[in-house]
Design an enzyme around this catalytic site. Structure first.
Site, PDB file in Angstrom:
ATOM      1  N   GLU A 147      20.449 -15.396  -7.387  1.00  0.00           N
ATOM      2  CA  GLU A 147      19.665 -15.535  -8.619  1.00  0.00           C
ATOM      3  C   GLU A 147      20.562 -15.519  -9.851  1.00  0.00           C
ATOM      4  O   GLU A 147      20.296 -16.214 -10.836  1.00  0.00           O
ATOM      5  CB  GLU A 147      18.633 -14.422  -8.694  1.00  0.00           C
ATOM      6  CG  GLU A 147      17.552 -14.536  -7.632  1.00  0.00           C
ATOM      7  CD  GLU A 147      16.597 -13.361  -7.619  1.00  0.00           C
ATOM      8  OE1 GLU A 147      15.411 -13.564  -7.357  1.00  0.00           O
ATOM      9  OE2 GLU A 147      17.054 -12.219  -7.875  1.00  0.00           O
ATOM     10  N   GLU A 162      15.307 -11.401   0.809  1.00  0.00           N
ATOM     11  CA  GLU A 162      14.294 -10.434   0.385  1.00  0.00           C
ATOM     12  C   GLU A 162      13.060 -10.450   1.276  1.00  0.00           C
ATOM     13  O   GLU A 162      12.425  -9.411   1.497  1.00  0.00           O
ATOM     14  CB  GLU A 162      13.881 -10.705  -1.070  1.00  0.00           C
ATOM     15  CG  GLU A 162      14.890 -10.263  -2.116  1.00  0.00           C
ATOM     16  CD  GLU A 162      15.951 -11.310  -2.419  1.00  0.00           C
ATOM     17  OE1 GLU A 162      16.641 -11.171  -3.429  1.00  0.00           O
ATOM     18  OE2 GLU A 162      16.105 -12.271  -1.621  1.00  0.00           O
TER      19      GLU A 162
END
Length: 260
Positions: free
Chosen positions: A111, A131
């Protein structure tokens, strides 16, 4: 700035290096440091381009520091002025940022790279959003990734948590260029210098218009530009630099950009 986040200034270029062995994971304190660095970069009129890289070859960044979380760092804690990693939510950052990815960019590390404007990667690099396997949301990637690659590719990565090698990342246009590890920083610095020599007011307008028009129709965005309703556009259209660009073109010479 610290042993964890170091900076080097070369003319109008700021190099930012994340160095947290073994995996360059980011805890709350490190995120706040990065936020301060990029806030100061944003506000320094003498700086035009930033490079974000990391120490070591194995990890660009493993993202959120789970060990720190186990020791009490709250996942919804104070990440600092720019959000996680100092870049994701930094308002008004209208200067180019280049990510130099060497190694694995995982979760929040992926990210963080997505928060940059350009991504150059070493040929041994790889990307993943694991995740899903921990039962949580890759929040920034869920927003940004479908804007960078085709929807079905983004959903594949988000829903499965699988690894994507750098060749696939290049194929989908996620990275600008793949290079041998020993050539990565040389190429990144070359690009950074090219941008540092470019028109900063135009770069600022490009970044603001792209960012703010994402949820607007084409017509509405064009109307805002025509009416000079973005600060960077208004400043550009009244600037010495714009006139310098016109004169330099007419006189068949290189322009001299002053950022005013």
């Amino acid at each position: 700035m610290s042993e964890v986040v170091s900076t080097k200034r070369e003319g109008a270029i700021l190099e930012v290096v994340l160095d947290r062995p073994k995996a360059n994971a980011i805890d709350l304190a490190t995120s706040r440091m990065l936020g301060e660095v990029f806030r100061d970069f944003r506000d320094d009129s003498g700086l035009r381009v930033a490079i974000l890289s990391s120490a070591g070859k194995k990890f660009f960044s493993a993202g959120w520091d789970l060990k720190a979380a186990a020791d009490g760092d709250a996942v919804d804690g104070d990440y600092g002025v720019g959000g996680f990693g100092g870049l994701q939510e930094l308002r008004g950052l209208n200067k180019p940022v280049i990510a130099a990815v060497s190694g694995m960019a995982v979760g929040g590390g992926f990210e963080l790279a997505l928060s940059a404007d350009l991504i150059y990667a070493a040929e041994h690099s790889s990307f993943a959003l694991p995740e899903i396997r921990a039962g949580t949301l890759a929040d920034a990637a869920t927003i940004r990734l479908p804007r960078r690659v085709p929807y079905h590719i983004a959903m594949d990565l988000l829903l499965t948590g699988r690894w994507m090698d750098v060749a696939e990342a290049e194929r989908w246009g996620l990275v600008n260029e793949v290079l041998p590890g020993d050539k990565l920083m040389e190429r990144v610095r070359e690009t950074a210098q090219l941008l540092a020599d470019g028109p900063p007011l135009v770069f600022a307008a490009i970044k603001e218009v792209m960012r703010e028009s994402e949820s607007m129709s084409f017509g509405d965005a064009m109307n805002r530009i025509a009416r000079r309703q973005w600060d960077t556009v208004d400043r550009l259209y009244d600037s010495e630099d714009q006139m310098e660009g016109f004169r330099a073109f007419a006189e068949k010479r290189d322009p001299v950009w002053r950022g005013r």
